[in-house]
Design a protein around this motif. Structure first.
Motif, PDB file in Angstrom:
ATOM      1  N   SER A  51       7.402  -9.452   2.794  1.00  0.00           N
ATOM      2  CA  SER A  51       7.523  -9.021   4.191  1.00  0.00           C
ATOM      3  C   SER A  51       8.325 -10.001   5.038  1.00  0.00           C
ATOM      4  O   SER A  51       8.794  -9.650   6.119  1.00  0.00           O
ATOM      5  CB  SER A  51       6.138  -8.804   4.813  1.00  0.00           C
ATOM      6  OG  SER A  51       5.398 -10.005   4.836  1.00  0.00           O
ATOM      7  N   LYS A  54      11.617  -8.591   6.110  1.00  0.00           N
ATOM      8  CA  LYS A  54      11.633  -7.610   7.203  1.00  0.00           C
ATOM      9  C   LYS A  54      11.869  -8.324   8.532  1.00  0.00           C
ATOM     10  O   LYS A  54      12.714  -7.922   9.330  1.00  0.00           O
ATOM     11  CB  LYS A  54      10.316  -6.835   7.242  1.00  0.00           C
ATOM     12  CG  LYS A  54       9.991  -6.085   5.968  1.00  0.00           C
ATOM     13  CD  LYS A  54       8.607  -5.459   6.039  1.00  0.00           C
ATOM     14  CE  LYS A  54       8.190  -4.872   4.706  1.00  0.00           C
ATOM     15  NZ  LYS A  54       6.814  -4.314   4.733  1.00  0.00           N
ATOM     16  N   LEU A  55      11.104  -9.386   8.753  1.00  0.00           N
ATOM     17  CA  LEU A  55      11.265 -10.122  10.017  1.00  0.00           C
ATOM     18  C   LEU A  55      12.590 -10.857  10.057  1.00  0.00           C
ATOM     19  O   LEU A  55      13.244 -10.909  11.114  1.00  0.00           O
ATOM     20  CB  LEU A  55      10.105 -11.096  10.196  1.00  0.00           C
ATOM     21  CG  LEU A  55      10.107 -11.894  11.507  1.00  0.00           C
ATOM     22  CD1 LEU A  55      10.121 -10.963  12.716  1.00  0.00           C
ATOM     23  CD2 LEU A  55       8.904 -12.835  11.565  1.00  0.00           C
ATOM     24  N   ASP A  73       1.330 -14.347  16.225  1.00  0.00           N
ATOM     25  CA  ASP A  73       1.521 -13.518  15.030  1.00  0.00           C
ATOM     26  C   ASP A  73       0.172 -12.920  14.642  1.00  0.00           C
ATOM     27  O   ASP A  73      -0.710 -13.619  14.133  1.00  0.00           O
ATOM     28  CB  ASP A  73       2.093 -14.386  13.903  1.00  0.00           C
ATOM     29  CG  ASP A  73       2.382 -13.593  12.631  1.00  0.00           C
ATOM     30  OD1 ASP A  73       2.346 -12.350  12.679  1.00  0.00           O
ATOM     31  OD2 ASP A  73       2.651 -14.230  11.589  1.00  0.00           O
ATOM     32  N   TRP A  81       5.354 -14.015   7.698  1.00  0.00           N
ATOM     33  CA  TRP A  81       5.963 -13.929   9.030  1.00  0.00           C
ATOM     34  C   TRP A  81       5.780 -15.244   9.776  1.00  0.00           C
ATOM     35  O   TRP A  81       6.677 -15.704  10.481  1.00  0.00           O
ATOM     36  CB  TRP A  81       5.363 -12.759   9.823  1.00  0.00           C
ATOM     37  CG  TRP A  81       6.018 -11.449   9.512  1.00  0.00           C
ATOM     38  CD1 TRP A  81       6.611 -11.079   8.344  1.00  0.00           C
ATOM     39  CD2 TRP A  81       6.156 -10.330  10.393  1.00  0.00           C
ATOM     40  NE1 TRP A  81       7.098  -9.791   8.437  1.00  0.00           N
ATOM     41  CE2 TRP A  81       6.836  -9.312   9.679  1.00  0.00           C
ATOM     42  CE3 TRP A  81       5.759 -10.079  11.697  1.00  0.00           C
ATOM     43  CZ2 TRP A  81       7.132  -8.068  10.243  1.00  0.00           C
ATOM     44  CZ3 TRP A  81       6.047  -8.850  12.271  1.00  0.00           C
ATOM     45  CH2 TRP A  81       6.733  -7.853  11.542  1.00  0.00           C
ATOM     46  N   LEU A 147       3.939 -10.633  17.832  1.00  0.00           N
ATOM     47  CA  LEU A 147       4.231  -9.859  16.630  1.00  0.00           C
ATOM     48  C   LEU A 147       2.945  -9.253  16.082  1.00  0.00           C
ATOM     49  O   LEU A 147       1.897  -9.887  16.131  1.00  0.00           O
ATOM     50  CB  LEU A 147       4.841 -10.758  15.548  1.00  0.00           C
ATOM     51  CG  LEU A 147       6.047 -11.605  15.926  1.00  0.00           C
ATOM     52  CD1 LEU A 147       6.374 -12.574  14.791  1.00  0.00           C
ATOM     53  CD2 LEU A 147       7.249 -10.729  16.240  1.00  0.00           C
ATOM     54  N   SER A 148       3.049  -8.057  15.532  1.00  0.00           N
ATOM     55  CA  SER A 148       1.897  -7.464  14.844  1.00  0.00           C
ATOM     56  C   SER A 148       2.365  -6.711  13.611  1.00  0.00           C
ATOM     57  O   SER A 148       3.038  -5.692  13.712  1.00  0.00           O
ATOM     58  CB  SER A 148       1.126  -6.514  15.766  1.00  0.00           C
ATOM     59  OG  SER A 148       0.111  -5.850  15.018  1.00  0.00           O
ATOM     60  N   ASP A 149       1.968  -7.236  12.458  1.00  0.00           N
ATOM     61  CA  ASP A 149       2.218  -6.556  11.191  1.00  0.00           C
ATOM     62  C   ASP A 149       0.899  -6.093  10.580  1.00  0.00           C
ATOM     63  O   ASP A 149       0.822  -5.785   9.400  1.00  0.00           O
ATOM     64  CB  ASP A 149       2.947  -7.496  10.223  1.00  0.00           C
ATOM     65  CG  ASP A 149       3.597  -6.754   9.059  1.00  0.00           C
ATOM     66  OD1 ASP A 149       4.042  -5.613   9.256  1.00  0.00           O
ATOM     67  OD2 ASP A 149       3.642  -7.316   7.948  1.00  0.00           O
ATOM     68  N   LYS A 189       4.131  -2.916  14.057  1.00  0.00           N
ATOM     69  CA  LYS A 189       4.273  -1.944  12.973  1.00  0.00           C
ATOM     70  C   LYS A 189       3.405  -0.726  13.247  1.00  0.00           C
ATOM     71  O   LYS A 189       2.267  -0.846  13.693  1.00  0.00           O
ATOM     72  CB  LYS A 189       3.848  -2.561  11.643  1.00  0.00           C
ATOM     73  CG  LYS A 189       3.881  -1.564  10.477  1.00  0.00           C
ATOM     74  CD  LYS A 189       3.695  -2.246   9.139  1.00  0.00           C
ATOM     75  CE  LYS A 189       2.295  -2.756   8.937  1.00  0.00           C
ATOM     76  NZ  LYS A 189       2.124  -3.400   7.620  1.00  0.00           N
ATOM     77  N   SER A 218      11.717  -2.649   3.944  1.00  0.00           N
ATOM     78  CA  SER A 218      10.664  -1.630   3.916  1.00  0.00           C
ATOM     79  C   SER A 218      10.959  -0.668   2.768  1.00  0.00           C
ATOM     80  O   SER A 218      12.085  -0.202   2.619  1.00  0.00           O
ATOM     81  CB  SER A 218      10.609  -0.851   5.241  1.00  0.00           C
ATOM     82  OG  SER A 218      10.122  -1.659   6.277  1.00  0.00           O
ATOM     83  N   GLU A 224       6.001   3.163   7.054  1.00  0.00           N
ATOM     84  CA  GLU A 224       5.986   2.150   8.098  1.00  0.00           C
ATOM     85  C   GLU A 224       7.298   2.124   8.879  1.00  0.00           C
ATOM     86  O   GLU A 224       8.380   2.298   8.325  1.00  0.00           O
ATOM     87  CB  GLU A 224       5.696   0.767   7.523  1.00  0.00           C
ATOM     88  CG  GLU A 224       6.837   0.143   6.765  1.00  0.00           C
ATOM     89  CD  GLU A 224       6.524  -1.275   6.315  1.00  0.00           C
ATOM     90  OE1 GLU A 224       5.371  -1.727   6.432  1.00  0.00           O
ATOM     91  OE2 GLU A 224       7.465  -1.943   5.820  1.00  0.00           O
ATOM     92  N   TYR A 226       8.875   0.058  12.663  1.00  0.00           N
ATOM     93  CA  TYR A 226       8.610  -1.014  13.626  1.00  0.00           C
ATOM     94  C   TYR A 226       9.192  -0.630  14.979  1.00  0.00           C
ATOM     95  O   TYR A 226      10.299  -0.089  15.062  1.00  0.00           O
ATOM     96  CB  TYR A 226       9.220  -2.336  13.147  1.00  0.00           C
ATOM     97  CG  TYR A 226       8.502  -2.915  11.951  1.00  0.00           C
ATOM     98  CD1 TYR A 226       7.443  -3.802  12.108  1.00  0.00           C
ATOM     99  CD2 TYR A 226       8.859  -2.548  10.657  1.00  0.00           C
ATOM    100  CE1 TYR A 226       6.769  -4.319  11.013  1.00  0.00           C
ATOM    101  CE2 TYR A 226       8.187  -3.055   9.557  1.00  0.00           C
ATOM    102  CZ  TYR A 226       7.140  -3.942   9.742  1.00  0.00           C
ATOM    103  OH  TYR A 226       6.469  -4.442   8.649  1.00  0.00           O
TER     104      TYR A 226
END
Length: 242
Positions: A51, A54-55, A73, A81, A147-149, A189, A218, A224, A226
Motif C-alpha cells: 500500500s 498507493k500513497l 495517519d 503509509w 489520511l485514512s486507509d 479510502k 490498487s 477501493e 480514494y
C-alpha cells in the motif's frame, strides 16, 4: 458547531455498526500476495506492505506531503503509509536543511516502531479517548494532512461492508472539521457503492477541491477508491441555533 450544512455529516457519523479496522487476511489473499509485483517491490525497497505505492503515487502527482507538516495517519497498521509520511515530512529530522514534521499513527492493531512516528496502536480511532490522545500529541497544532486507509473487516456482503466504511470515513471527516488547518488536506479510502455519493456531497461542502483517485497499485478487481479532499474551507460557527 451548529451550522446546518454539517447535518448530513452528523447523520452519517451516527450510524454505529460496531466497525473495526482491517484485520487478518485470508489464505486466498496470501496466495495472491506471493505473485504481486508491488509486494515484491515493497520487500525490495523496505516498505512494510504494498500500500506504500498507493500513497507514493498520489503524493508524487498531487504533492500533498511536505517537510514540517503535522500528519495524522488513521488505520495505519502495519505502517507503510506512516513510513512514506515520515520520510516526506522529515518527521525523524534526518534532513537538517528542512523543517521537521510530526506524524501520529493510529490503529486497532499493533504497529511496530517507526522512526519519527508517534504511534497510538491497539486503540479505536472512533473513541473519544483516542481522539483526545491525538489532540494531546498534536502539541496545540492542527493537522496539515489527515489520511485514512482504514476499513472494517469484510463480512462478504458488499452493501453492508460499504456502509460500514462510509460510517468510518464520516467519523474521520467529523474529526477533521475541528482538527484540520484551513486549506488542509484529507485523503480517505472508500469502496464503490452505496453511501459514496452522499459522503462525496458532504466533502464538497467542506473542501474547495474533491478528486476521486485510483492509484495503479490498487488491484484491478478491488472496489477501493480514494477521495482526495484539498483546500479545507474551515468552520464558520453559527451565532444561533440551526
Amino acid at each position: 458547531m451548529n451550522t446546518t450544512k454539517y447535518r448530513r455529516l452528523y447523520r452519517l457519523c451516527s450510524q454505529n455498526f460496531g466497525c473495526r479496522m482491517k484485520g487478518t487476511s485470508s489464505r486466498k489473499w496470501l496466495q495472491r500476495q506471493q505473485s504481486d509485483i508491488y509486494v515484491k517491490m515493497a520487500r525490495a525497497e523496505n516498505w512494510r506492505c504494498r500500500s506504500a505505492f498507493k500513497l507514493l503515487e498520489i503524493d508524487d502527482k498531487y504533492r500533498i506531503l511536505r517537510p514540517g507538516q503535522l500528519v495524522i495517519d488513521i488505520g495505519a497498521a502495519p505502517g507503510s503509509w506512516t513510513q512514506v509520511v515520515c520520510q516526506r515530512t522529515n518527521a525523524a529530522g534526518l534532513d537538517n536543511n528542512s523543517p521537521k514534521g510530526k506524524v501520529i499513527s493510529i490503529d486497532l492493531l499493533p504497529i511496530s516502531k517507526i522512526l519519527g512516528a508517534c504511534i497510538l496502536d491497539c486503540t479505536d480511532f472512533t473513541s473519544q479517548d483516542c481522539q483526545d490522545k491525538i489532540i494531546q500529541n498534536s502539541d496545540g497544532r492542527k493537522a496539515d494532512v489527515i489520511l485514512s486507509d482504514m476499513a472494517p473487516n469484510a463480512s462478504g456482503m458488499k452493501e453492508f461492508d460499504g456502509r460500514l466504511l462510509v460510517s468510518l470515513v464520516s467519523k474521520v471527516l467529523h474529526f477533521s472539521v475541528n482538527q484540520l488547518v484551513t486549506n488542509g488536506t484529507v485523503l480517505v479510502k472508500l469502496w464503490q457503492g452505496s453511501g459514496c455519493d452522499e459522503l462525496s456531497d458532504v466533502m464538497k461542502e467542506l473542501f474547495s477541491s474533491v478528486k476521486l483517485v485510483k492509484p495503479k497499485a490498487s488491484r484491478d478487481d478491488s472496489r477501493e477508491i480514494y477521495f482526495l479532499c484539498q483546500k479545507f474551507k474551515g468552520v464558520v460557527h453559527s451565532s444561533g441555533n440551526s
